[in-house]
Design an enzyme around this catalytic site. Structure first.
Site, PDB file in Angstrom:
ATOM      1  N   SER A   9       0.861  -1.175  -0.084  1.00 24.68           N
ATOM      2  CA  SER A   9      -0.012   0.101   0.052  1.00 24.68           C
ATOM      3  C   SER A   9       0.854   1.362   0.003  1.00 24.68           C
ATOM      4  O   SER A   9       1.511   1.569   1.142  1.00 24.68           O
ATOM      5  CB  SER A   9      -0.910   0.030   1.136  1.00 24.68           C
ATOM      6  OG  SER A   9      -1.527   1.134   1.258  1.00 24.68           O
ATOM      7  N   HIS A  34      -0.911  -1.188  -4.402  1.00 21.09           N
ATOM      8  CA  HIS A  34      -2.271  -0.763  -3.901  1.00 21.09           C
ATOM      9  C   HIS A  34      -2.405   0.684  -3.358  1.00 21.09           C
ATOM     10  O   HIS A  34      -1.504   1.256  -2.906  1.00 21.09           O
ATOM     11  CB  HIS A  34      -2.550  -1.522  -2.406  1.00 21.09           C
ATOM     12  CG  HIS A  34      -4.015  -1.408  -1.906  1.00 21.09           C
ATOM     13  ND1 HIS A  34      -5.138  -2.201  -2.325  1.00 21.09           N
ATOM     14  CD2 HIS A  34      -4.360  -0.392  -0.937  1.00 21.09           C
ATOM     15  CE1 HIS A  34      -6.170  -1.668  -1.464  1.00 21.09           C
ATOM     16  NE2 HIS A  34      -5.845  -0.911  -0.580  1.00 21.09           N
ATOM     17  N   ASP A  36      -4.642   3.889  -2.054  1.00 23.49           N
ATOM     18  CA  ASP A  36      -5.717   4.361  -1.138  1.00 23.49           C
ATOM     19  C   ASP A  36      -6.230   5.772  -1.566  1.00 23.49           C
ATOM     20  O   ASP A  36      -5.516   6.398  -1.116  1.00 23.49           O
ATOM     21  CB  ASP A  36      -5.400   4.237   0.532  1.00 23.49           C
ATOM     22  CG  ASP A  36      -5.269   2.612   0.810  1.00 23.49           C
ATOM     23  OD1 ASP A  36      -5.987   2.035   0.502  1.00 23.49           O
ATOM     24  OD2 ASP A  36      -4.108   2.381   1.379  1.00 23.49           O
ATOM     25  N   MET A  38      -8.862   8.618  -0.311  1.00 20.67           N
ATOM     26  CA  MET A  38      -9.655   8.812   0.803  1.00 20.67           C
ATOM     27  C   MET A  38      -9.992  10.297   0.749  1.00 20.67           C
ATOM     28  O   MET A  38      -9.299  11.214   0.228  1.00 20.67           O
ATOM     29  CB  MET A  38      -8.919   8.653   2.103  1.00 20.67           C
ATOM     30  CG  MET A  38      -8.227   7.389   2.391  1.00 20.67           C
ATOM     31  SD  MET A  38      -7.339   7.306   3.747  1.00 20.67           S
ATOM     32  CE  MET A  38      -6.650   5.729   3.793  1.00 20.67           C
ATOM     33  N   HIS A  67      -8.193   1.638  -4.534  1.00 18.16           N
ATOM     34  CA  HIS A  67      -9.361   1.502  -3.565  1.00 18.16           C
ATOM     35  C   HIS A  67      -9.729   2.810  -3.277  1.00 18.16           C
ATOM     36  O   HIS A  67      -9.193   3.614  -2.543  1.00 18.16           O
ATOM     37  CB  HIS A  67      -8.491   0.876  -2.503  1.00 18.16           C
ATOM     38  CG  HIS A  67      -9.167   0.653  -1.139  1.00 18.16           C
ATOM     39  ND1 HIS A  67      -8.850   0.406   0.259  1.00 18.16           N
ATOM     40  CD2 HIS A  67     -10.619   0.668  -1.048  1.00 18.16           C
ATOM     41  CE1 HIS A  67      -9.790   0.250   0.833  1.00 18.16           C
ATOM     42  NE2 HIS A  67     -10.899   0.306   0.382  1.00 18.16           N
ATOM     43  N   MET A  69     -11.892   4.959  -1.109  1.00 15.60           N
ATOM     44  CA  MET A  69     -12.486   5.056   0.242  1.00 15.60           C
ATOM     45  C   MET A  69     -13.459   6.629  -0.051  1.00 15.60           C
ATOM     46  O   MET A  69     -12.934   7.453   0.679  1.00 15.60           O
ATOM     47  CB  MET A  69     -11.840   5.039   1.441  1.00 15.60           C
ATOM     48  CG  MET A  69     -11.289   3.657   1.631  1.00 15.60           C
ATOM     49  SD  MET A  69      -9.720   3.592   2.424  1.00 15.60           S
ATOM     50  CE  MET A  69      -8.458   3.491   1.245  1.00 15.60           C
ATOM     51  N   MET A 138     -12.140  -5.537   4.402  1.00 10.77           N
ATOM     52  CA  MET A 138     -11.360  -4.583   5.330  1.00 10.77           C
ATOM     53  C   MET A 138     -11.258  -5.201   6.579  1.00 10.77           C
ATOM     54  O   MET A 138     -12.067  -5.638   7.265  1.00 10.77           O
ATOM     55  CB  MET A 138     -12.099  -3.289   5.529  1.00 10.77           C
ATOM     56  CG  MET A 138     -12.310  -2.503   4.316  1.00 10.77           C
ATOM     57  SD  MET A 138     -10.470  -2.016   3.587  1.00 10.77           S
ATOM     58  CE  MET A 138      -9.760  -1.130   4.842  1.00 10.77           C
ATOM     59  N   GLY A 143      -9.225   4.232   6.740  1.00  6.24           N
ATOM     60  CA  GLY A 143      -9.091   5.622   6.826  1.00  6.24           C
ATOM     61  C   GLY A 143      -7.411   5.970   7.336  1.00  6.24           C
ATOM     62  O   GLY A 143      -7.015   6.926   7.019  1.00  6.24           O
ATOM     63  N   PHE A 144      -6.720   4.830   7.906  1.00  5.32           N
ATOM     64  CA  PHE A 144      -5.551   4.946   8.249  1.00  5.32           C
ATOM     65  C   PHE A 144      -4.708   3.733   8.164  1.00  5.32           C
ATOM     66  O   PHE A 144      -5.247   2.541   8.259  1.00  5.32           O
ATOM     67  CB  PHE A 144      -5.393   5.399   9.762  1.00  5.32           C
ATOM     68  CG  PHE A 144      -6.523   6.768  10.091  1.00  5.32           C
ATOM     69  CD1 PHE A 144      -5.775   7.917  10.093  1.00  5.32           C
ATOM     70  CD2 PHE A 144      -7.714   6.507  10.625  1.00  5.32           C
ATOM     71  CE1 PHE A 144      -6.597   8.949  10.330  1.00  5.32           C
ATOM     72  CE2 PHE A 144      -8.564   7.569  10.653  1.00  5.32           C
ATOM     73  CZ  PHE A 144      -7.846   8.945  10.425  1.00  5.32           C
ATOM     74  N   GLY A 145      -3.353   3.980   7.750  1.00  9.34           N
ATOM     75  CA  GLY A 145      -2.579   2.797   7.987  1.00  9.34           C
ATOM     76  C   GLY A 145      -2.206   2.736   9.348  1.00  9.34           C
ATOM     77  O   GLY A 145      -2.274   3.477  10.207  1.00  9.34           O
ATOM     78  N   GLY A 146      -1.359   1.318   9.214  1.00  7.48           N
ATOM     79  CA  GLY A 146      -0.790   1.223  10.630  1.00  7.48           C
ATOM     80  C   GLY A 146      -1.654   0.862  11.877  1.00  7.48           C
ATOM     81  O   GLY A 146      -1.313   0.534  13.164  1.00  7.48           O
ATOM     82  N   ASP A 176      -7.339  -6.301   3.786  1.00  2.44           N
ATOM     83  CA  ASP A 176      -6.581  -4.910   3.589  1.00  2.44           C
ATOM     84  C   ASP A 176      -6.710  -4.320   4.968  1.00  2.44           C
ATOM     85  O   ASP A 176      -7.710  -4.107   5.779  1.00  2.44           O
ATOM     86  CB  ASP A 176      -7.421  -3.918   2.714  1.00  2.44           C
ATOM     87  CG  ASP A 176      -6.781  -2.693   2.412  1.00  2.44           C
ATOM     88  OD1 ASP A 176      -5.616  -2.562   3.007  1.00  2.44           O
ATOM     89  OD2 ASP A 176      -7.387  -1.556   2.059  1.00  2.44           O
ATOM     90  N   GLY A 178      -3.732  -3.990   8.395  1.00  2.00           N
ATOM     91  CA  GLY A 178      -2.779  -4.731   9.548  1.00  2.00           C
ATOM     92  C   GLY A 178      -2.351  -6.033   9.092  1.00  2.00           C
ATOM     93  O   GLY A 178      -2.063  -6.969  10.178  1.00  2.00           O
ATOM     94  N   GLY A 198       0.837  -2.336   4.152  1.00  2.08           N
ATOM     95  CA  GLY A 198       1.383  -0.957   4.132  1.00  2.08           C
ATOM     96  C   GLY A 198       2.501  -1.004   4.894  1.00  2.08           C
ATOM     97  O   GLY A 198       3.583  -0.997   4.625  1.00  2.08           O
TER      98      GLY A 198
HETATM   99  C1  DX5 Z   1      -6.749   1.415   5.362  1.00  6.30           C
HETATM  100  C2  DX5 Z   1      -6.046   1.562   3.795  1.00  6.30           C
HETATM  101  C3  DX5 Z   1      -5.091   0.374   3.761  1.00  6.30           C
HETATM  102  C4  DX5 Z   1      -3.985   0.677   4.596  1.00  6.30           C
HETATM  103  C5  DX5 Z   1      -3.244  -0.419   4.995  1.00  6.30           C
HETATM  104  O1  DX5 Z   1      -7.826   2.391   5.351  1.00  6.30           O
HETATM  105  O2  DX5 Z   1      -7.226   0.979   2.921  1.00  6.30           O
HETATM  106  O3  DX5 Z   1      -4.870   0.079   2.526  1.00  6.30           O
HETATM  107  O4  DX5 Z   1      -3.252   1.641   3.743  1.00  6.30           O
HETATM  108  O5  DX5 Z   1      -2.193  -0.485   5.657  1.00  6.30           O
HETATM  109  P1  DX5 Z   1      -1.486  -1.296   6.804  1.00  6.30           P
HETATM  110  O6  DX5 Z   1      -1.027  -2.460   5.876  1.00  6.30           O
HETATM  111  O7  DX5 Z   1      -0.468  -0.214   7.468  1.00  6.30           O
HETATM  112  O8  DX5 Z   1      -2.568  -1.553   7.758  1.00  6.30           O
HETATM  113 ZN    ZN Z   2      -6.548  -0.100   0.971  1.00 12.10          ZN
END
Ligand code: DX5
Ligand code: ZN
Length: 221
Positions: A9, A34, A36, A38, A67, A69, A138, A143-146, A176, A178, A198
């Site tokens: 990602s 990938h 994202d 948003m 993707h 969102m 999901m 909304g957020f990575g990590g 997608d 974690g 990601g």
């Molecule tokens: C979350 C995104 C994911 C995100 C994944 O809203 O759709 O694609 O980038 O990031 P990680 O792998 O860090 O959870």
């Molecule tokens: Zn995504």
């Protein structure tokens, strides 16, 4: 286990060194990018839009998995296709006329994906599987990575895989949020085909190696 795909990602990349990070994915064993998008409305965060997707496409040598969102994604599908998207995924929760939206994506020549949030049951996908190339489950609230992987995702993968197999559909399952080396195998065993990663890739010491380890899971047994 049949072979799976790894989709790093770009959200977790260093935006000030985007080209460098794209070249890293090009050189790795990753299968897709990938991406994202948003809008700050469907999800509580804003990432980037069409110009950035276009810039990524200019350097990427692998398919772009976009993707969305965003609310009202039907307004932008052709634009994202023109920017270079190979797969376009919209959220079930954002599409009152999801059947029409999937048809619209397919009419552009892109592969069509439907994403569902952790709180959405897979049963609502039953009448859509036949026409849908990919379902993105999901495993975090988008909304957020990590964020931390939600383990309730595992039974959802199994349930969806059984629904797909029952009608002999070709729909593939993407996970997608974690995803990392610690939990990838259990997802693949449950029926996942594409793993989005990601932070586990970009925040690791050696992203190329992490991608290769994710890719190798299940291949030696
Ligand atoms: C979350 C995104 C994911 C995100 C994944 O809203 O759709 O694609 O980038 O990031 P990680 O792998 O860090 O959870
Ligand atoms: Zn995504």
């Amino acid at each position: 286990m049949p072979s799976h795909l790894i989709a790093p990602s770009v959200l977790a990349s260093d935006f000030a060194n985007l080209q460098r990070d794209i070249e890293m994915i090009n050189a790795s064993e990753a299968d897709w990018f990938h991406i994202d998008v948003m809008d700050g409305v469907f999800v509580p965060n804003i990432s980037f839009g069409q110009p950035v997707v276009k810039a990524i496409a200019k350097h990427a040598k692998k398919p772009l998995d976009v993707h969305l969102m965003i609310v009202e994604p039907e307004k932008y599908i052709e634009q994202f296709r023109d920017c270079g998207a190979d797969t376009i995924t919209v959220h079930l929760e954002a599409c009152p006329h999801i059947h029409r939206t999937v048809q619209q994506i397919k009419a552009t020549g892109a592969k069509a994906g439907i994403a569902i949030n952790p709180g959405t049951n897979v049963s609502g996908l039953e009448d859509l599987l036949e026409m849908t190339d990919m379902v993105c489950i999901m495993s975090v609230n988008p909304g957020f990575g990590g964020q931390k992987f939600i383990y309730q995702t595992i039974p959802k993968i199994k349930k969806l895989k059984a629904m797909i197999d029952q009608i002999n559909a070709k729909t593939i399952i993407e996970i997608d949020g974690g995803v990392g080396l610690q939990n990838a195998e259990v997802m693949l065993q449950a029926g996942a085909k594409v793993l989005v990663a990601g932070s586990s890739v970009f925040k690791s010491e050696d992203p190329i190696k992490t991608i290769s380890q994710l890719k190798a899971i299940g291949s030696d047994n």
